[in-house]
Design a protein around this motif. Structure first.
Motif, PDB file in Angstrom:
ATOM      1  N   PHE A  16       0.809  -1.217   0.000  1.00  0.00           N
ATOM      2  CA  PHE A  16       0.000   0.000   0.000  1.00  0.00           C
ATOM      3  C   PHE A  16       0.847   1.274   0.000  1.00  0.00           C
ATOM      4  CE2 PHE A  16      -3.210  -2.834   2.277  1.00  0.00           C
ATOM      5  CZ  PHE A  16      -3.888  -3.125   1.103  1.00  0.00           C
ATOM      6  N   TYR A  20       3.515   5.477  -3.251  1.00  0.00           N
ATOM      7  CA  TYR A  20       3.851   6.827  -2.802  1.00  0.00           C
ATOM      8  C   TYR A  20       5.357   7.077  -2.730  1.00  0.00           C
ATOM      9  CZ  TYR A  20      -1.042   6.872  -1.460  1.00  0.00           C
ATOM     10  OH  TYR A  20      -2.404   6.792  -1.472  1.00  0.00           O
ATOM     11  N   LYS A 111      -4.436  -0.079   5.690  1.00  0.00           N
ATOM     12  CA  LYS A 111      -4.738   1.046   4.796  1.00  0.00           C
ATOM     13  C   LYS A 111      -4.809   2.353   5.575  1.00  0.00           C
ATOM     14  CE  LYS A 111      -7.115  -1.566   1.220  1.00  0.00           C
ATOM     15  NZ  LYS A 111      -8.389  -1.829   0.521  1.00  0.00           N
ATOM     16  N   LYS A 112      -5.414   2.332   6.767  1.00  0.00           N
ATOM     17  CA  LYS A 112      -5.489   3.535   7.604  1.00  0.00           C
ATOM     18  C   LYS A 112      -4.097   3.974   8.040  1.00  0.00           C
ATOM     19  CE  LYS A 112     -10.061   2.715   9.587  1.00  0.00           C
ATOM     20  NZ  LYS A 112     -10.787   2.346  10.811  1.00  0.00           N
ATOM     21  N   VAL A 114      -1.220   3.522   6.501  1.00  0.00           N
ATOM     22  CA  VAL A 114      -0.537   4.143   5.354  1.00  0.00           C
ATOM     23  C   VAL A 114      -1.141   5.517   5.076  1.00  0.00           C
ATOM     24  CG1 VAL A 114      -0.127   3.960   2.867  1.00  0.00           C
ATOM     25  CG2 VAL A 114       0.218   1.966   4.342  1.00  0.00           C
ATOM     26  N   GLU A 115      -2.447   5.618   5.134  1.00  0.00           N
ATOM     27  CA  GLU A 115      -3.122   6.895   4.887  1.00  0.00           C
ATOM     28  C   GLU A 115      -2.665   7.965   5.882  1.00  0.00           C
ATOM     29  OE1 GLU A 115      -5.485   9.663   2.983  1.00  0.00           O
ATOM     30  OE2 GLU A 115      -4.918   7.669   2.297  1.00  0.00           O
ATOM     31  N   LYS A 116      -2.497   7.596   7.149  1.00  0.00           N
ATOM     32  CA  LYS A 116      -2.011   8.545   8.157  1.00  0.00           C
ATOM     33  C   LYS A 116      -0.631   9.074   7.792  1.00  0.00           C
ATOM     34  CE  LYS A 116      -4.212   6.441  12.161  1.00  0.00           C
ATOM     35  NZ  LYS A 116      -3.928   5.701  13.407  1.00  0.00           N
ATOM     36  N   VAL A 118       0.799   9.177   4.571  1.00  0.00           N
ATOM     37  CA  VAL A 118       0.881   9.906   3.306  1.00  0.00           C
ATOM     38  C   VAL A 118      -0.059  11.104   3.233  1.00  0.00           C
ATOM     39  CG1 VAL A 118       1.702   7.881   2.048  1.00  0.00           C
ATOM     40  CG2 VAL A 118      -0.742   8.378   2.100  1.00  0.00           C
ATOM     41  N   ASN A 119      -1.049  11.144   4.090  1.00  0.00           N
ATOM     42  CA  ASN A 119      -2.012  12.230   4.064  1.00  0.00           C
ATOM     43  C   ASN A 119      -2.396  12.634   5.487  1.00  0.00           C
ATOM     44  OD1 ASN A 119      -3.779  14.099   3.014  1.00  0.00           O
ATOM     45  ND2 ASN A 119      -5.437  12.624   2.705  1.00  0.00           N
ATOM     46  N   LYS A 121      -3.601  14.630   8.583  1.00  0.00           N
ATOM     47  CA  LYS A 121      -4.568  15.720   8.755  1.00  0.00           C
ATOM     48  C   LYS A 121      -3.898  16.821   9.575  1.00  0.00           C
ATOM     49  CE  LYS A 121      -8.536  13.179   7.874  1.00  0.00           C
ATOM     50  NZ  LYS A 121      -8.417  12.793   6.523  1.00  0.00           N
TER      51      LYS A 121
END
Length: 125
Positions: A16, A20, A111-112, A114-116, A118-119, A121
């Motif tokens: 995942f 990136y 997935k969460k 990896v999301e934290k 690369v993106n 908040k």
């Protein structure tokens, strides 16, 4: 923590996160398993083979944390308790601390995680 569960997490985490990263960037992992979870240290590197190193299983995550040269926590580490997923970013590496809850090691949580990374908040103060 079972090595198979950790390895499955790592394989999916790489899958995942790879889109990136530049093609020449990957990471070496050092895994510190414990009875109540695991710590995964990701060290970014260029043009090197992917490598996973497993260390001796410890009684607690805190016992494992004592063996890592990290700058996020100091003092008496015995008072720390970790739950869920904790991400620590340091120069050239990421330290992931996860408890042993089954859901923390499954695809939706990977997935969460990896999301934290690369993106993230941005939070206003």
């Amino acid at each position: 923590m079972h090595k198979e569960k950790i390895q499955l997490y790592l394989n999916n985490f790489r899958r995942f996160l790879s889109p990136y990263l530049r093609k020449d960037i990957n990471f070496k992992t050092i895994i510190y398993p414990a009875n109540d979870g695991a710590i995964i240290e990701l060290k970014f590197q260029t043009n090197s083979p992917v490598k996973d190193e497993y260390r001796k299983n410890e009684n607690t995550i805190t016992d494992s944390l004592k063996k890592i040269n990290q700058h996020a926590f100091g003092g008496d580490l015995g008072g720390f308790t970790f739950s869920g997923t904790n991400l620590i970013l340091e120069k050239g590496r990421i330290i992931i601390i996860k408890d042993n809850d089954e859901k923390e090691w499954e695809i939706p949580q990977i997935k969460k995680d990896v999301e934290k990374l690369v993106n993230p908040k941005s939070k206003s103060l």
